[in-house]
Design a protein around this motif. Sequence first.
Motif, PDB file in Angstrom:
ATOM      1  N   ARG A  60       0.840  -1.210   0.000  1.00 33.48           N
ATOM      2  CA  ARG A  60       0.000   0.000   0.000  1.00 33.48           C
ATOM      3  C   ARG A  60       0.871   1.255   0.000  1.00 33.48           C
ATOM      4  N   VAL A  64       1.118   4.274  -2.872  1.00 24.17           N
ATOM      5  CA  VAL A  64       0.783   5.664  -2.554  1.00 24.17           C
ATOM      6  C   VAL A  64       2.000   6.563  -2.762  1.00 24.17           C
ATOM      7  N   THR A 143      -0.398   5.754   5.139  1.00 24.46           N
ATOM      8  CA  THR A 143      -0.730   6.159   3.771  1.00 24.46           C
ATOM      9  C   THR A 143      -1.659   7.363   3.749  1.00 24.46           C
ATOM     10  N   LEU A 144      -2.531   7.475   4.739  1.00 21.14           N
ATOM     11  CA  LEU A 144      -3.378   8.663   4.815  1.00 21.14           C
ATOM     12  C   LEU A 144      -2.530   9.910   5.049  1.00 21.14           C
ATOM     13  N   SER A 147      -0.815  11.180   2.027  1.00 23.51           N
ATOM     14  CA  SER A 147      -1.737  11.936   1.180  1.00 23.51           C
ATOM     15  C   SER A 147      -2.053  13.319   1.723  1.00 23.51           C
ATOM     16  N   TYR A 162      -7.461  10.890  -0.989  1.00 18.93           N
ATOM     17  CA  TYR A 162      -8.322  10.915   0.199  1.00 18.93           C
ATOM     18  C   TYR A 162      -9.101  12.227   0.211  1.00 18.93           C
ATOM     19  N   GLU A 228      -7.845   5.982  -1.775  1.00 12.61           N
ATOM     20  CA  GLU A 228      -7.207   5.099  -0.800  1.00 12.61           C
ATOM     21  C   GLU A 228      -7.920   3.760  -0.719  1.00 12.61           C
ATOM     22  N   ARG A 232      -6.137  -0.080  -1.025  1.00 11.32           N
ATOM     23  CA  ARG A 232      -6.213  -1.094   0.037  1.00 11.32           C
ATOM     24  C   ARG A 232      -6.785  -2.409  -0.466  1.00 11.32           C
TER      25      ARG A 232
END
Length: 347
Positions: A60, A64, A143-144, A147, A162, A228, A232
Amino acid sequence: MTERSDSGDTESGSYVEAGEFDRDTRYLTTRITADGRDGYPVESGRYRLVAARACPWANRALIVRRLLGLEDALSLGLCGPTHDRRSWTFDLDPGRVDPVLGIERLQEAYFARDPGYARGITVPAIVEVGSGRVVTNDFAQMTLDLSTEWTRFHRPGAPDLYPEALRAEIDEVADLVYRDVNNGVYRCGFAGSQDAYDAAFDSLFARLDWLEERLATRRYLVGDTITEADVRLFTTLARFDAVYHGHFKCNRGLLTSFPALWGYARDLFTTPGFGDTIDFVQIKQHYYLVHTDINPTRIVPKGPDLSGWLTPHGRDVLGGRPFGDGTPPPPPHATEQVPSAHTPLAA
């Protein structure tokens, strides 16, 4: 991620648990943010992402990072496809030492953070280069944050993975996918009883049926662009026929038996930033060599045939704009390319 317990033989550990598999989700939740509120501000060159191409959770972060164009700001260390019960190791580097961190085992960076660290030595992990300490291994938040917190270093044309208006729906879908699919395949494979396996199997395929219906009329999981949520789901789908169907007994049907899901997976696979992070050789080596209590012979299967990943997917008719108002990422850096023999993309 290292899915292991503290029992089992010295080299590989034991994975199957009595009854239902229960993943240890106690991660290092320190965040790297634009304002540095946890003591770790976003800075170019300060941190190193340590990942393994074999691991779906680390995959993941690889996707990203590629999509957002963070390669120059956040360097990458790649572990080999296997590990023992102590740690992931840098088998792929000269001298088996990470050239930036100067360590042989990722465990060393965890112990630099906490000498008494007793949980799994997992990937992905972000390590502060100067101190050699792991900052975070919280793969879901990581990963959030790439972003939303690393925007200063995003490439021109980076997609919004996101978007604020869709976050509630992305979170809802991602939670269902995590419970029943991402972690569901492990709940099948590491189940220690028939009842636990049956329950996990039924939940997995009920959710795949739900996803098949959802994706029959929309190109992406949420909205009309890649988010996102798609990242995933994709990393599990990419491993499904190669590993989970046989090795983890997720065998009601192959991914190819789900027309919409199979088309969706192929659509993403041929999208820059997705398939060019997938190393099928390392994926199979990891699961079949490491999980010796499931595969005691350590024989790695030669199949399946991977050429189907490049067949036309026909998903364009559903509309959607993969990168929204953005653009595809450029090809991966030469030092980060998956070997051509390990992917059908170079065929």
